[in-house]
Design an enzyme around this catalytic site. Structure first.
Site, short mmCIF file in Angstrom:
data_model
loop_
_atom_site.label_atom_id
_atom_site.label_comp_id
_atom_site.label_asym_id
_atom_site.label_seq_id
_atom_site.Cartn_x
_atom_site.Cartn_y
_atom_site.Cartn_z
N GLY A 88 41.61 34.37 38.21
CA GLY A 88 42.20 33.54 37.58
C GLY A 88 42.83 34.10 36.34
N ALA A 152 37.76 23.88 34.96
CA ALA A 152 38.41 25.05 35.67
C ALA A 152 37.18 25.94 36.46
CB ALA A 152 38.83 25.74 34.45
N CYS A 183 45.24 28.50 32.98
CA CYS A 183 45.12 28.93 34.42
C CYS A 183 46.40 29.16 34.89
CB CYS A 183 44.40 27.96 35.23
SG CYS A 183 42.77 27.77 34.65
#
Length: 245
Positions: A88, A152, A183
């Site tokens: 990520g 997330a 992100c």
């Protein structure tokens, strides 16, 4: 069939990000080593760490776009900045956000990395549902309320043992996200349980709901991390004392 898997719950409260990561690495290392001598460190199996962090921006293994001057800009806001080994892009962690780090052996759950991520998404959507919210997953990682990201996900997995995990916005100050592209996803917003429900939904209130959802999705028994006091924590930290973050 009776549940045979157990997961030890370790609630750290509010803790600096680097310290929590050091603990993750120590637990991960102990999991791999499978020590049998209690004097060399606590006997550890699958663990679910819950915590909150002081304000910090973290990035994953894809670090493009964050030169030193950009890192300094974010630090000037009063947050730390940490490069990690998770998947990520950039995200924010801070007070009012529930963070969970499962340190588990995927073989114990017959999961691969993709199905593990999908399972984490199910835990989060189930948690939101228990608060009366309809959350969803999309082609983008994480969990969403309409076009607003509420949770997330960013993990790493080495030799089937997981690190890093999820973050769920509870009473998080969402203005911290205004300084980055969370992100790496453009033109999408962020939200929290508090924003969506128009009342304060604290991390403390959310923890038990999240743990129950995790228990159901992963079909495991949740047990207390007994006998793991501050002295024991320091012993675990010492496993990675020479590791530089």
């Amino acid at each position: 069939m009776a549940v045979t898997r157990s997961l030890a719950l370790l609630n750290l409260g509010r803790i600096p990000y680097k310290q929590a990561w050091q603990l993750q690495k120590a637990l991960h290392g102990n999991h791999l080593v499978k020590r049998t001598n209690q004097d060399e460190g606590p006997q550890l199996q699958d663990v679910l760490i819950l915590c909150e962090h002081d304000p910090v921006y973290t990035i994953g293994i894809r670090t493009g776009g964050y030169p030193a001057q950009e890192q300094d800009r974010l630090k000037s806001l009063g947050a730390d900045f940490v490069k990690t080994d998770r998947g990520g892009l950039i995200t924010f962690h801070g007070p009012g956000q529930l963070v969970a780090y499962p340190i588990i052996n995927l073989k114990n759950y017959s999961l691969g990395v993709r199905t593990y991520i999908a399972s984490l998404e199910r835990v989060l959507t189930r948690t939101c549902a228990d608060f009366g919210l309809s959350a969803k997953t999309t082609k983008d990682t994480g969990v969403w309320i309409d076009e607003r990201k509420i949770a997330a996900i960013g993990i790493s997995c080495k030799r089937y043992i997981t690190q890093h995990g999820i973050s769920l916005n509870c009473t998080t100050d969402l203005s911290w996200f205004n300084h980055v592209v969370p992100c790496g996803i453009m033109d999408k917003g962020v939200t929290s349980l508090t924003n969506e429900l128009n009342r304060d939904v604290t991390v403390g209130e959310t923890e038990s709901v999240f743990v129950n959802a995790f228990k159901d999705v992963f079909d495991c028994e949740i047990v207390d991390f007994e006998g793991f006091d501050e002295q024991s924590l320091q012993k675990v930290y010492s496993v990675e004392q020479n590791y530089t973050i």
